[in-house]
Design a protein around this motif. Structure first.
Motif, PDB file in Angstrom:
ATOM      1  N   SER A  12     -36.301  -9.202  14.195  1.00  0.00           N
ATOM      2  CA  SER A  12     -35.755 -10.557  14.357  1.00  0.00           C
ATOM      3  C   SER A  12     -34.235 -10.605  14.307  1.00  0.00           C
ATOM      4  CB  SER A  12     -36.352 -11.506  13.325  1.00  0.00           C
ATOM      5  OG  SER A  12     -35.997 -11.107  12.020  1.00  0.00           O
ATOM      6  N   VAL A  13     -33.596  -9.759  13.510  1.00  0.00           N
ATOM      7  CA  VAL A  13     -32.131  -9.803  13.422  1.00  0.00           C
ATOM      8  C   VAL A  13     -31.478  -9.336  14.725  1.00  0.00           C
ATOM      9  CG1 VAL A  13     -32.045  -9.609  10.901  1.00  0.00           C
ATOM     10  CG2 VAL A  13     -31.976  -7.539  12.315  1.00  0.00           C
ATOM     11  N   ALA A  14     -32.232  -8.685  15.607  1.00  0.00           N
ATOM     12  CA  ALA A  14     -31.696  -8.256  16.910  1.00  0.00           C
ATOM     13  C   ALA A  14     -31.673  -9.414  17.910  1.00  0.00           C
ATOM     14  CB  ALA A  14     -32.521  -7.099  17.466  1.00  0.00           C
ATOM     15  N   GLY A  15     -32.318 -10.521  17.567  1.00  0.00           N
ATOM     16  CA  GLY A  15     -32.425 -11.658  18.479  1.00  0.00           C
ATOM     17  C   GLY A  15     -31.109 -12.133  19.070  1.00  0.00           C
ATOM     18  N   PRO A  16     -30.088 -12.390  18.259  1.00  0.00           N
ATOM     19  CA  PRO A  16     -28.830 -12.887  18.827  1.00  0.00           C
ATOM     20  C   PRO A  16     -28.195 -11.909  19.821  1.00  0.00           C
ATOM     21  CG  PRO A  16     -28.871 -13.263  16.462  1.00  0.00           C
ATOM     22  CD  PRO A  16     -30.070 -12.418  16.788  1.00  0.00           C
ATOM     23  N   VAL A  17     -28.258 -10.621  19.533  1.00  0.00           N
ATOM     24  CA  VAL A  17     -27.682  -9.624  20.448  1.00  0.00           C
ATOM     25  C   VAL A  17     -28.495  -9.566  21.731  1.00  0.00           C
ATOM     26  CG1 VAL A  17     -27.214  -7.160  20.777  1.00  0.00           C
ATOM     27  CG2 VAL A  17     -26.656  -8.258  18.594  1.00  0.00           C
ATOM     28  N   LEU A  18     -29.827  -9.494  21.614  1.00  0.00           N
ATOM     29  CA  LEU A  18     -30.684  -9.452  22.805  1.00  0.00           C
ATOM     30  C   LEU A  18     -30.512 -10.716  23.650  1.00  0.00           C
ATOM     31  CD1 LEU A  18     -33.965  -7.926  21.328  1.00  0.00           C
ATOM     32  CD2 LEU A  18     -32.377  -6.840  22.926  1.00  0.00           C
ATOM     33  N   PHE A  19     -30.394 -11.859  22.986  1.00  0.00           N
ATOM     34  CA  PHE A  19     -30.196 -13.119  23.699  1.00  0.00           C
ATOM     35  C   PHE A  19     -28.896 -13.075  24.500  1.00  0.00           C
ATOM     36  CE2 PHE A  19     -28.533 -17.497  23.861  1.00  0.00           C
ATOM     37  CZ  PHE A  19     -29.553 -18.099  24.580  1.00  0.00           C
ATOM     38  N   GLY A  20     -27.807 -12.670  23.848  1.00  0.00           N
ATOM     39  CA  GLY A  20     -26.510 -12.617  24.527  1.00  0.00           C
ATOM     40  C   GLY A  20     -26.512 -11.652  25.697  1.00  0.00           C
ATOM     41  N   VAL A  21     -27.054 -10.468  25.491  1.00  0.00           N
ATOM     42  CA  VAL A  21     -27.089  -9.459  26.555  1.00  0.00           C
ATOM     43  C   VAL A  21     -27.975  -9.928  27.703  1.00  0.00           C
ATOM     44  CG1 VAL A  21     -27.922  -7.127  27.123  1.00  0.00           C
ATOM     45  CG2 VAL A  21     -26.546  -7.495  25.060  1.00  0.00           C
ATOM     46  N   THR A  22     -29.144 -10.463  27.383  1.00  0.00           N
ATOM     47  CA  THR A  22     -30.094 -10.877  28.416  1.00  0.00           C
ATOM     48  C   THR A  22     -29.550 -12.061  29.214  1.00  0.00           C
ATOM     49  OG1 THR A  22     -31.907 -10.106  27.019  1.00  0.00           O
ATOM     50  CG2 THR A  22     -32.484 -11.554  28.825  1.00  0.00           C
ATOM     51  N   ARG A  23     -28.938 -13.001  28.542  1.00  0.00           N
ATOM     52  CA  ARG A  23     -28.352 -14.149  29.256  1.00  0.00           C
ATOM     53  C   ARG A  23     -27.247 -13.716  30.205  1.00  0.00           C
ATOM     54  NH1 ARG A  23     -26.671 -19.649  26.336  1.00  0.00           N
ATOM     55  NH2 ARG A  23     -25.841 -20.261  28.321  1.00  0.00           N
ATOM     56  N   ARG A  24     -26.406 -12.821  29.733  1.00  0.00           N
ATOM     57  CA  ARG A  24     -25.336 -12.308  30.601  1.00  0.00           C
ATOM     58  C   ARG A  24     -25.916 -11.507  31.764  1.00  0.00           C
ATOM     59  NH1 ARG A  24     -23.259 -12.106  25.526  1.00  0.00           N
ATOM     60  NH2 ARG A  24     -21.317 -13.223  25.192  1.00  0.00           N
TER      61      ARG A  24
END
Length: 157
Positions: A127-139
């Motif tokens: 779950s703590v990887a969520g913000p990084v995965l979200f940012g990378v995936t959105r970009r």
């Protein structure tokens, strides 16, 4: 604590008819053109496009996601839930980084061409990887849409 599920939507108005867009975005060459030069996805030899009659709800294949086409970063156990030729698909897969990955791509014919929309939602395994995965995936999807607009012409919606 980060949310358990992450999601976003990105869309483009493309200056080409839906059948032309569909015939490109359902090929692995087309997918990799969207991802280039950042990522490349592998696929089994001979499976160069998503078949319109693909079996639903079962893993079609494992695709390795390669950074700059070389370094394996993730995999995608590609599973289609729905495929509607020239209108879209719904992928629900597992990845190394995500317990659940969903990608719904919709093509809507309009008088000026096609509205292509990607809806992404995922649940990270950590779950703590969520913000990084979200940012990378959105970009990454913003990049994919820029590449689509470069190929077909159009604008962000």
């Amino acid at each position: 604590m980060p949310p358990r599920e992450w999601s976003f939507v990105v869309g483009s108005s493309l200056d080409s008819p839906a059948d032309t867009v569909w015939s490109r975005v359902t090929t692995m060459q087309g997918v990799n053109e969207e991802l280039a030069p950042i990522f490349r996805m592998t696929h089994p030899r001979g499976l160069d496009r998503l078949p319109d009659d693909a079996p639903l709800g079962v893993k079609l294949f494992r695709s390795w996601v390669l950074l700059f086409g070389i370094l394996p970063l993730d995999y995608d156990d590609l599973t289609l839930i729905r495929i509607d030729p020239e209108r879209g698909f719904h992928e629900r897969s597992q990845m190394l980084t995500c317990r659940r990955w969903e990608h719904v791509r919709t093509l809507e014919p309009v008088s000026t061409g096609t509205i292509l929309t990607d809806q992404i939602s995922f649940e990270p395994r950590v779950s703590v990887a969520g913000p990084v995965l979200f940012g990378v995936t959105r970009r990454l999807f913003a990049h994919r849409h820029r590449r689509l607009r470069k190929r077909f012409g159009g604008r962000l919606v």
